[in-house]
Design a protein around this motif. Structure first.
Motif, short mmCIF file in Angstrom:
data_model
loop_
_atom_site.label_atom_id
_atom_site.label_comp_id
_atom_site.label_asym_id
_atom_site.label_seq_id
_atom_site.Cartn_x
_atom_site.Cartn_y
_atom_site.Cartn_z
N ALA A 262 0.83 -1.21 0.00
CA ALA A 262 0.00 0.00 0.00
C ALA A 262 0.86 1.26 0.00
CB ALA A 262 -0.94 -0.02 1.20
N ARG A 263 1.89 1.32 0.81
CA ARG A 263 2.73 2.52 0.89
C ARG A 263 3.54 2.71 -0.40
NH1 ARG A 263 6.36 2.45 5.95
NH2 ARG A 263 6.59 4.66 5.40
N GLU A 612 16.26 3.55 6.88
CA GLU A 612 16.79 2.34 6.26
C GLU A 612 15.72 1.24 6.24
OE1 GLU A 612 21.11 0.21 6.43
OE2 GLU A 612 20.08 0.51 8.34
N ALA A 613 15.00 1.09 7.35
CA ALA A 613 13.94 0.08 7.40
C ALA A 613 12.82 0.43 6.43
CB ALA A 613 13.40 -0.02 8.83
N GLU A 614 12.49 1.71 6.32
CA GLU A 614 11.44 2.14 5.39
C GLU A 614 11.85 1.86 3.96
OE1 GLU A 614 8.73 6.09 5.14
OE2 GLU A 614 10.86 6.43 4.81
N LEU A 615 13.11 2.10 3.66
CA LEU A 615 13.61 1.83 2.30
C LEU A 615 13.49 0.35 1.97
CD1 LEU A 615 15.12 2.81 -0.24
CD2 LEU A 615 17.26 2.38 0.99
N ARG A 616 13.87 -0.50 2.91
CA ARG A 616 13.79 -1.95 2.68
C ARG A 616 12.34 -2.41 2.52
NH1 ARG A 616 18.58 -4.09 0.98
NH2 ARG A 616 20.29 -3.09 2.13
N GLU A 617 11.46 -1.81 3.32
CA GLU A 617 10.05 -2.21 3.26
C GLU A 617 9.41 -1.79 1.94
OE1 GLU A 617 5.79 -1.15 5.45
OE2 GLU A 617 7.68 -0.44 6.29
N LEU A 618 9.68 -0.57 1.49
CA LEU A 618 9.01 -0.04 0.31
C LEU A 618 9.65 -0.50 -0.99
CD1 LEU A 618 8.37 3.64 1.48
CD2 LEU A 618 6.75 1.75 1.43
N PHE A 619 10.97 -0.54 -1.03
CA PHE A 619 11.67 -0.76 -2.30
C PHE A 619 12.65 -1.93 -2.25
CE2 PHE A 619 10.77 3.83 -1.99
CZ PHE A 619 9.93 3.97 -3.10
N GLY A 620 12.52 -2.77 -1.23
CA GLY A 620 13.47 -3.87 -1.10
C GLY A 620 13.50 -4.78 -2.32
N ARG A 621 12.37 -4.91 -3.01
CA ARG A 621 12.31 -5.82 -4.17
C ARG A 621 13.19 -5.34 -5.33
NH1 ARG A 621 6.14 -4.36 -5.37
NH2 ARG A 621 6.32 -3.94 -3.15
N PHE A 622 13.49 -4.02 -5.36
CA PHE A 622 14.27 -3.48 -6.47
C PHE A 622 15.77 -3.56 -6.24
CE2 PHE A 622 10.18 -1.24 -6.69
CZ PHE A 622 9.83 -1.49 -8.00
N ILE A 623 16.18 -3.78 -4.97
CA ILE A 623 17.62 -3.84 -4.65
C ILE A 623 18.08 -5.28 -4.83
CG2 ILE A 623 19.35 -3.40 -2.89
CD1 ILE A 623 17.48 -1.36 -1.65
N THR A 624 18.78 -5.51 -5.89
CA THR A 624 19.17 -6.88 -6.26
C THR A 624 20.54 -7.28 -5.74
OG1 THR A 624 20.13 -6.13 -8.35
CG2 THR A 624 17.77 -6.68 -8.34
#
Length: 693
Positions: A262-263, A612-624
């Protein structure tokens, strides 16, 4: 073109909340924001800052963000339900004498099918008019319809009355006449909406309406969507919702608020919204009355690189702050021993409550000598009156002194209630915990003490009056010296007279006479002794009453002293508590510079950890993992982390990140400040009223 984004406050709060990700898309020069109160009845109530914003704008457009209330519809803008209109058929054999008319959409080669009864036409269109009137009146309650009516120009309508000639070709065109009637009804309803005020500035050229949508497409009738359709069959939602011809309708597909994405989808929606606000829509690509689905597509590699750089920059900043914390905590500071800390800050203070020695407590007692009779050596009633009045005066003086002493003690307590805090900053956490425990013990001691009153003066005087009455009753039983002498003489005389017969009868014999005389003397002596014993007994009773009075007086003095001791204990504990809290207050307001700096650094460190936690939650799928995220080679944020300031941590966008992408349609290129986007698409939604759900 200058664009004004009109939306509810929570939309702008979301933009500010995600500013780290949306900062490059903000265009303060060409885009303005106005808050929309959907409950407002007038334009100034609904969009208070709009007139001031567009006062000097020659050309501008409005981008209106719909509230979230109707996101579960396939078309969130269609708030008035579709109703299929009845059809009117021509009669091959109309009744004799009926007034006939012709329909405009008939085959000219078969005019016999174009004849219908005019009375049927009127009845038919009256039914349709009633249905549309109900739809328009319902639409007028829609916040978007009301806002559009106040922002858009009213369409012009051909002036026509039944007694006027429109033109022979249109004279009996029932469809056209009905169209005019509907347009007049629309104008009347819109004028009702705008009767209070309107926009005192140039009207917007276009109203771009955007809404989020959570519609489940699987519930839509898929087989019907594969049928061949024509534009004339497209949903007529703009007509029944009283929308204008310069309004464009865009939807963005998102997910429910409870969804894990959602976010992320909210950020993508706001990103697409800002891009649409900053860039003009190509002419002809987006048409009024058509619903379009919009979305911004990501470039996987560019997104991975940007997010990895962002994660690395955050981690580098965290390492910088952590090193500063370790450097400060590694220093050895001067500390107090536990014994010294206890002696200095956990000792008990005594607040004395003492009276002066100007008043003699001995005056409270009666110490006068009591004789065998009431006036020997002095009149006993007078003596007692003197003693008792002196005692009452003394008690009054004693009762004044404790209250004065209590005020003086309270002043002393205020002077000593603040501890010497010069070494308070040297306490460690354990010693501070001991101090708090000491304060708690003193508070408990205060609560267990009940100094509800100093003493009861009325009760004291009542006790003394009670004992005075007892003494006075004993005094009433006392005999005077004269009475005592007379009674004594009478008793002795009677005793002697009672022995006279014996003396006379034994006068003949010397021996018998001597014996009788001896017995007479002995009887008189015994009688005199008995009289003295009686007098001593009566004096003892009086002495006991006076002794009881002295006991009560001593109890009163003791009670006054005990009350003063109780207050001294209570004030002493209160002083201990006050001194302890003064130390804690001093430590909180005068934190050691090293500890304060560590606390501030930890605050910033925690904020970065949340980012850092927010970044992982929102965009973690894009960091390969293709790009480095360790932070070893990254440049940390250049902030002064010793200050208590809320810092922003924007994503590390750079000039080299700019790229051109397709916007709305292929070939329409725009420049975006990020390398994470590949395209912004507008896809026409196929909406047909008979198939709507």
């Amino acid at each position: 073109m200058f664009t004004v984004v009109i939306a509810e406050k929570k939309v702008f709060d979301s933009i500010n909340g995600y500013s780290a990700f949306l900062k490059p898309f903000e265009d303060e020069k060409n885009v303005a924001f106005c808050e929309w109160n959907t409950e407002g009845k007038t334009l100034r109530e609904a969009v208070p800052g709009l007139e001031k914003t567009v006062r000097y704008a020659d050309r501008w457009r409005a981008l209106i963000v719909m509230p979230d209330g109707d996101v579960n519809r396939k078309n969130p803008f269609d708030l008035v339900e579709f109703k299929e209109m009845p059809e009117l058929k021509a009669e091959k054999n109309p009744p004799k004498g009926a007034v006939l008319s012709r329909m405009t959409d008939v085959d000219e080669e078969r005019p016999e099918e174009a004849r219908i009864v005019r009375s049927d036409i009127k009845e038919h269109f009256d039914v349709i008019f009633g249905i549309k009137k109900a739809q328009y009146e319902k639409a007028a309650r829609n916040p978007l319809t009301r806002l559009a009516a106040q922002l858009c120009e009213q369409p012009s309508i051909t002036n026509w009355h039944e007694d006027e000639t429109i033109g022979e070709s249109r004279r009996y065109d029932a469809d056209f006449l009905e169209y005019l009637r509907e347009q007049k009804l629309k104008r009347e309803i819109r004028r009702t909406i705008c009767e209070k005020d309107g926009l005192r500035a140039n009207k917007p050229e276009t109203l771009v309406c955007v809404s989020k949508r959570c519609f489940d497409n699987t519930s839509y009738d898929v087989p019907l969507s594969w049928e061949t359709h024509y534009d004339l069959e497209y949903s007529d939602f703009t007509d029944r919702n009283l929308y204008f011809g310069n309004m464009l309708f865009l939807v963005y597909d998102t997910v429910p608020e409870t969804h894990r994405d959602a976010r992320f989808r909210e950020i993508k929606f706001l990103e697409t919204l800002l891009l649409t606000a900053e860039n003009g829509l190509p002419g002809g690509a987006v048409r009024s009355g058509i619903l379009y689905r919009i979305d911004s597509l990501d470039d996987a590699d560019g997104t991975d690189k940007l997010l990895s750089n962002y994660a690395s920059k955050i981690k580098a900043t965290k390492k910088l702050i952590y090193a500063a914390i370790e450097d400060i905590e590694g220093k050895e500071d001067e500390r107090l021993s536990d014994k010294d800390a206890s002696d200095i800050f956990c000792g008990s203070v005594t607040v004395p409550v003492t009276v002066s020695n100007d008043v003699k407590e001995s005056d409270m007692f009666s110490s006068s000598k009591i004789g065998l009779s009431g006036d020997c050596p002095r009149e006993e009633k007078d003596v007692w009156n003197d003693d008792f009045m002196r005692a009452k005066r003394t008690l009054k003086l004693l009762l004044k002194q404790p209250r004065r002493a209590l005020r003086a003690a309270a002043a002393d307590m205020r002077r000593t209630s603040v501890a010497d805090c010069r070494k308070a900053l040297s306490l460690n956490e354990i010693q501070e915990e001991d101090l708090r425990e000491h304060i708690g013990e003193q508070e408990t001691a205060m609560m267990n003490t009940d100094p509800t009153r100093l003493f009861d003066a009325d009760e004291f005087f009542a006790k003394m009056d009670k004992e005075d009455a007892k003494v006075r009753r004993a005094l009433e039983k006392r005999m005077k010296r004269k009475t005592t002498g007379i009674l004594g003489a009478v008793v002795l005389a009677l005793t002697f007279i009672s022995f006279l017969p014996a003396l006379f009868s034994n006068a003949a014999s010397v021996e018998s006479f001597v014996t009788s005389l001896g017995m007479t003397v002995l009887a008189i002596a015994l009688t005199a002794a008995a009289s003295f014993i009686t007098l001593f007994f009566l004096r003892t009773t009086l002495r006991n009453r006076i002794k009881d009075y002295n006991t009560v007086a001593g109890g009163i003095i003791a009670e006054i002293r005990n009350s003063l001791s109780l207050y001294s204990y209570y004030l002493s504990r209160a002083c201990d508590v006050s001194r302890g809290f003064s130390v804690l207050k001093y430590r909180s307001e005068n934190e050691p510079s090293d500890l304060r700096e560590v606390r501030v650094l930890k605050k910033h460190y925690g904020e970065l950890a949340l980012k850092e936690a927010e970044l992982r939650e929102l965009f973690g799928r894009f960091i390969t993992g293709k790009y480095d995220t360790s932070g070893d080679d990254a440049e940390p944020y250049d902030y002064d982390f010793s200050r208590v300031v809320e810092y922003d941590y924007p994503m590390p966008y750079g000039i080299t990140d700019e790229r051109t992408i397709d916007f709305v349609e292929e070939g329409n290129r725009i420049t975006v400040p990020v390398s994470t986007l590949s395209e912004v698409i507008f896809v026409r939604e196929e909406l047909y009223d008979k198939e709507s759900v």
